[in-house]
Write a protein that holds these residues in place. Structure first.
Motif, PDB file in Angstrom:
ATOM      1  N   GLY A   8       0.778  -1.235   0.000  1.00 34.19           N
ATOM      2  CA  GLY A   8       0.000   0.000   0.000  1.00 34.19           C
ATOM      3  C   GLY A   8       0.805   1.278   0.000  1.00 34.19           C
ATOM      4  O   GLY A   8       1.665   1.526  -0.848  1.00 34.19           O
ATOM      5  N   ALA A   9       0.509   2.138   0.976  1.00 34.83           N
ATOM      6  CA  ALA A   9       1.154   3.453   1.047  1.00 34.83           C
ATOM      7  C   ALA A   9       2.660   3.320   1.230  1.00 34.83           C
ATOM      8  O   ALA A   9       3.429   4.124   0.691  1.00 34.83           O
ATOM      9  CB  ALA A   9       0.554   4.261   2.204  1.00 34.83           C
ATOM     10  N   LEU A  10       3.092   2.307   1.956  1.00 36.08           N
ATOM     11  CA  LEU A  10       4.528   2.097   2.142  1.00 36.08           C
ATOM     12  C   LEU A  10       5.178   1.703   0.826  1.00 36.08           C
ATOM     13  O   LEU A  10       6.267   2.176   0.491  1.00 36.08           O
ATOM     14  CB  LEU A  10       4.768   1.029   3.209  1.00 36.08           C
ATOM     15  CG  LEU A  10       6.230   0.717   3.532  1.00 36.08           C
ATOM     16  CD1 LEU A  10       6.967   1.968   4.012  1.00 36.08           C
ATOM     17  CD2 LEU A  10       6.321  -0.401   4.565  1.00 36.08           C
ATOM     18  N   TYR A  11       4.521   0.840   0.074  1.00 41.77           N
ATOM     19  CA  TYR A  11       5.039   0.409  -1.237  1.00 41.77           C
ATOM     20  C   TYR A  11       5.271   1.619  -2.138  1.00 41.77           C
ATOM     21  O   TYR A  11       6.326   1.744  -2.775  1.00 41.77           O
ATOM     22  CB  TYR A  11       4.034  -0.547  -1.882  1.00 41.77           C
ATOM     23  CG  TYR A  11       4.494  -1.180  -3.176  1.00 41.77           C
ATOM     24  CD1 TYR A  11       5.085  -2.447  -3.177  1.00 41.77           C
ATOM     25  CD2 TYR A  11       4.326  -0.541  -4.399  1.00 41.77           C
ATOM     26  CE1 TYR A  11       5.493  -3.040  -4.363  1.00 41.77           C
ATOM     27  CE2 TYR A  11       4.735  -1.123  -5.585  1.00 41.77           C
ATOM     28  CZ  TYR A  11       5.312  -2.383  -5.564  1.00 41.77           C
ATOM     29  OH  TYR A  11       5.724  -2.970  -6.745  1.00 41.77           O
ATOM     30  N   ASN A  12       4.280   2.501  -2.196  1.00 31.28           N
ATOM     31  CA  ASN A  12       4.399   3.677  -3.056  1.00 31.28           C
ATOM     32  C   ASN A  12       5.404   4.696  -2.510  1.00 31.28           C
ATOM     33  O   ASN A  12       6.110   5.348  -3.282  1.00 31.28           O
ATOM     34  CB  ASN A  12       3.027   4.325  -3.236  1.00 31.28           C
ATOM     35  CG  ASN A  12       2.081   3.464  -4.047  1.00 31.28           C
ATOM     36  OD1 ASN A  12       2.464   2.884  -5.051  1.00 31.28           O
ATOM     37  ND2 ASN A  12       0.830   3.365  -3.600  1.00 31.28           N
ATOM     38  N   ARG A  13       5.483   4.807  -1.201  1.00 31.56           N
ATOM     39  CA  ARG A  13       6.388   5.782  -0.590  1.00 31.56           C
ATOM     40  C   ARG A  13       7.848   5.444  -0.883  1.00 31.56           C
ATOM     41  O   ARG A  13       8.652   6.339  -1.181  1.00 31.56           O
ATOM     42  CB  ARG A  13       6.144   5.798   0.921  1.00 31.56           C
ATOM     43  CG  ARG A  13       7.008   6.782   1.716  1.00 31.56           C
ATOM     44  CD  ARG A  13       6.529   8.213   1.556  1.00 31.56           C
ATOM     45  NE  ARG A  13       7.196   9.105   2.489  1.00 31.56           N
ATOM     46  CZ  ARG A  13       6.713   9.412   3.711  1.00 31.56           C
ATOM     47  NH1 ARG A  13       5.551   8.909   4.130  1.00 31.56           N
ATOM     48  NH2 ARG A  13       7.364  10.241   4.498  1.00 31.56           N
ATOM     49  N   VAL A  14       8.194   4.155  -0.827  1.00 30.99           N
ATOM     50  CA  VAL A  14       9.599   3.782  -0.984  1.00 30.99           C
ATOM     51  C   VAL A  14      10.045   3.729  -2.441  1.00 30.99           C
ATOM     52  O   VAL A  14      11.195   3.408  -2.727  1.00 30.99           O
ATOM     53  CB  VAL A  14       9.911   2.442  -0.284  1.00 30.99           C
ATOM     54  CG1 VAL A  14       9.692   2.567   1.214  1.00 30.99           C
ATOM     55  CG2 VAL A  14       9.080   1.298  -0.859  1.00 30.99           C
ATOM     56  N   VAL A  15       9.145   4.069  -3.353  1.00 24.70           N
ATOM     57  CA  VAL A  15       9.555   4.227  -4.751  1.00 24.70           C
ATOM     58  C   VAL A  15      10.496   5.427  -4.871  1.00 24.70           C
ATOM     59  O   VAL A  15      11.482   5.398  -5.615  1.00 24.70           O
ATOM     60  CB  VAL A  15       8.336   4.397  -5.674  1.00 24.70           C
ATOM     61  CG1 VAL A  15       8.776   4.803  -7.090  1.00 24.70           C
ATOM     62  CG2 VAL A  15       7.527   3.103  -5.740  1.00 24.70           C
ATOM     63  N   HIS A  16      10.212   6.504  -4.103  1.00 29.21           N
ATOM     64  CA  HIS A  16      10.978   7.741  -4.225  1.00 29.21           C
ATOM     65  C   HIS A  16      11.665   8.195  -2.929  1.00 29.21           C
ATOM     66  O   HIS A  16      12.664   8.905  -2.983  1.00 29.21           O
ATOM     67  CB  HIS A  16      10.063   8.878  -4.701  1.00 29.21           C
ATOM     68  CG  HIS A  16       9.405   8.607  -6.009  1.00 29.21           C
ATOM     69  ND1 HIS A  16      10.104   8.489  -7.183  1.00 29.21           N
ATOM     70  CD2 HIS A  16       8.094   8.423  -6.333  1.00 29.21           C
ATOM     71  CE1 HIS A  16       9.267   8.256  -8.182  1.00 29.21           C
ATOM     72  NE2 HIS A  16       8.051   8.199  -7.698  1.00 29.21           N
ATOM     73  N   ASP A  17      11.126   7.821  -1.786  1.00 27.47           N
ATOM     74  CA  ASP A  17      11.607   8.328  -0.503  1.00 27.47           C
ATOM     75  C   ASP A  17      12.788   7.499   0.007  1.00 27.47           C
ATOM     76  O   ASP A  17      12.617   6.369   0.469  1.00 27.47           O
ATOM     77  CB  ASP A  17      10.458   8.303   0.507  1.00 27.47           C
ATOM     78  CG  ASP A  17      10.785   9.028   1.804  1.00 27.47           C
ATOM     79  OD1 ASP A  17      11.906   8.845   2.317  1.00 27.47           O
ATOM     80  OD2 ASP A  17       9.918   9.771   2.296  1.00 27.47           O
ATOM     81  N   GLU A  18      13.986   8.067  -0.033  1.00 29.72           N
ATOM     82  CA  GLU A  18      15.183   7.312   0.347  1.00 29.72           C
ATOM     83  C   GLU A  18      15.214   6.983   1.826  1.00 29.72           C
ATOM     84  O   GLU A  18      15.644   5.891   2.212  1.00 29.72           O
ATOM     85  CB  GLU A  18      16.450   8.084  -0.042  1.00 29.72           C
ATOM     86  CG  GLU A  18      17.717   7.322   0.299  1.00 29.72           C
ATOM     87  CD  GLU A  18      18.921   7.787  -0.480  1.00 29.72           C
ATOM     88  OE1 GLU A  18      19.992   7.201  -0.284  1.00 29.72           O
ATOM     89  OE2 GLU A  18      18.787   8.730  -1.271  1.00 29.72           O
ATOM     90  N   GLU A  19      14.758   7.890   2.672  1.00 27.76           N
ATOM     91  CA  GLU A  19      14.785   7.622   4.103  1.00 27.76           C
ATOM     92  C   GLU A  19      13.893   6.444   4.465  1.00 27.76           C
ATOM     93  O   GLU A  19      14.308   5.534   5.199  1.00 27.76           O
ATOM     94  CB  GLU A  19      14.354   8.851   4.896  1.00 27.76           C
ATOM     95  CG  GLU A  19      14.395   8.612   6.406  1.00 27.76           C
ATOM     96  CD  GLU A  19      13.841   9.775   7.212  1.00 27.76           C
ATOM     97  OE1 GLU A  19      14.571  10.290   8.071  1.00 27.76           O
ATOM     98  OE2 GLU A  19      12.680  10.158   6.968  1.00 27.76           O
ATOM     99  N   GLN A  20      12.661   6.443   3.943  1.00 25.45           N
ATOM    100  CA  GLN A  20      11.753   5.346   4.239  1.00 25.45           C
ATOM    101  C   GLN A  20      12.218   4.056   3.565  1.00 25.45           C
ATOM    102  O   GLN A  20      12.080   2.962   4.121  1.00 25.45           O
ATOM    103  CB  GLN A  20      10.336   5.708   3.788  1.00 25.45           C
ATOM    104  CG  GLN A  20       9.717   6.886   4.535  1.00 25.45           C
ATOM    105  CD  GLN A  20       9.207   6.533   5.918  1.00 25.45           C
ATOM    106  OE1 GLN A  20       8.115   6.017   6.095  1.00 25.45           O
ATOM    107  NE2 GLN A  20      10.031   6.813   6.932  1.00 25.45           N
TER     108      GLN A  20
END
Length: 254
Positions: A115-127
């Motif tokens: 979900g949201a984590l999958y999409n977030r870690v496409v671009h967010d290096e920290e996450q």
């Protein structure tokens, strides 16, 4: 010419208590890898145990589907979680599922954010780094499943973890090769024929048509079939049948 090879994965165990969202038993007769919810966006101890036992019976690989702690939002709401906390929670989820995988006679063989984590870690290096740190904390050097070109796969690769790119036959793509947000019209492909044809295109040509009509290259080793859509089981069977008829070898990556 080397024949096409693809893994079929599905999100399973997405229930809680008496409530069940996916037909786990039937989908496990079709897919080769099971992304099992680990209790943070869906799933509970009894559900994880049941799905692991069914997966082992059918020779399906078990993967930990980790997410933000968001049962009410099904893990699809954006959240800001401190990196050290997220790493610990990712490891916690993997560890919980590993108990039931081992009890069933298997192991957790890969990790996939949800979900949201999958999409977030496409671009967010920290996450992305926090997710990788969580996988490393859980031990075992587990492969990480994600979107081609995602930052999390780059971080995982640098950390020495195996990475596996996946594609989605029932989700719309942007021209950049990322998933169209679910809130946008047309983000989810529901026509069975379209899903089947997109599956063939992804497996045999490594390409998909974006929402704007552009041909986008998507090289993937695994294809996700969502289990929470109407008619999911029949559609999954149709996709696998058409892939095999086209000479595609359907086999788990892990």
């Amino acid at each position: 010419m080397t024949p096409a090879l693809i893994d079929l994965n599905a999100d399973l165990g997405e229930g809680f208590g008496r409530w069940r969202l996916t037909d786990d038993e039937q989908l496990l007769s079709v897919v080769t890898s099971a992304n099992v919810a680990c209790g943070f966006h869906a799933g509970d101890a009894a559900t994880m145990r049941r799905v692991c036992e069914l997966a082992v019976e059918r020779g399906v690989r078990i993967g930990a589907q980790v997410s933000y702690r968001d049962l009410a939002g099904f893990g699809r709401r954006p959240m800001d979680v401190p990196a050290d906390e997220l790493a610990a929670e990712v490891a916690y989820q993997i560890g919980a599922l590993e108990v039931f995988a081992r009890a069933a006679g298997a192991r957790v063989t890969y990790v996939k954010p949800h979900g949201a984590l999958y999409n977030r870690v496409v671009h967010d290096e920290e996450q992305a780094t926090a997710v990788v740190d969580g996988v490393l904390l859980a031990g075992g050097g587990l492969p990480l499943l994600g979107l081609p070109g995602a930052r999390v796969l780059e971080v995982a690769d640098k950390a020495g973890l195996p990475v596996v790119a996946e594609a989605f036959a029932d989700r719309a793509y942007t021209d950049e090769g990322t998933l169209v947000p679910r809130a946008r019209a047309g983000a989810v492909i529901t026509a069975p024929d379209a899903v089947v044809e997109r599956s063939l295109g992804l497996a045999t040509r490594g390409a998909v048509t974006s929402l704007s009509g552009r041909r986008v290259g998507v090289r993937a080793r695994s294809l996700c079939l969502h289990g929470d859509t109407p008619g999911a089981v029949a559609l999954a069977r149709e996709v696998r049948g058409r892939l095999e008829s086209a000479g595609v070898e359907v086999r788990a990556f892990a």
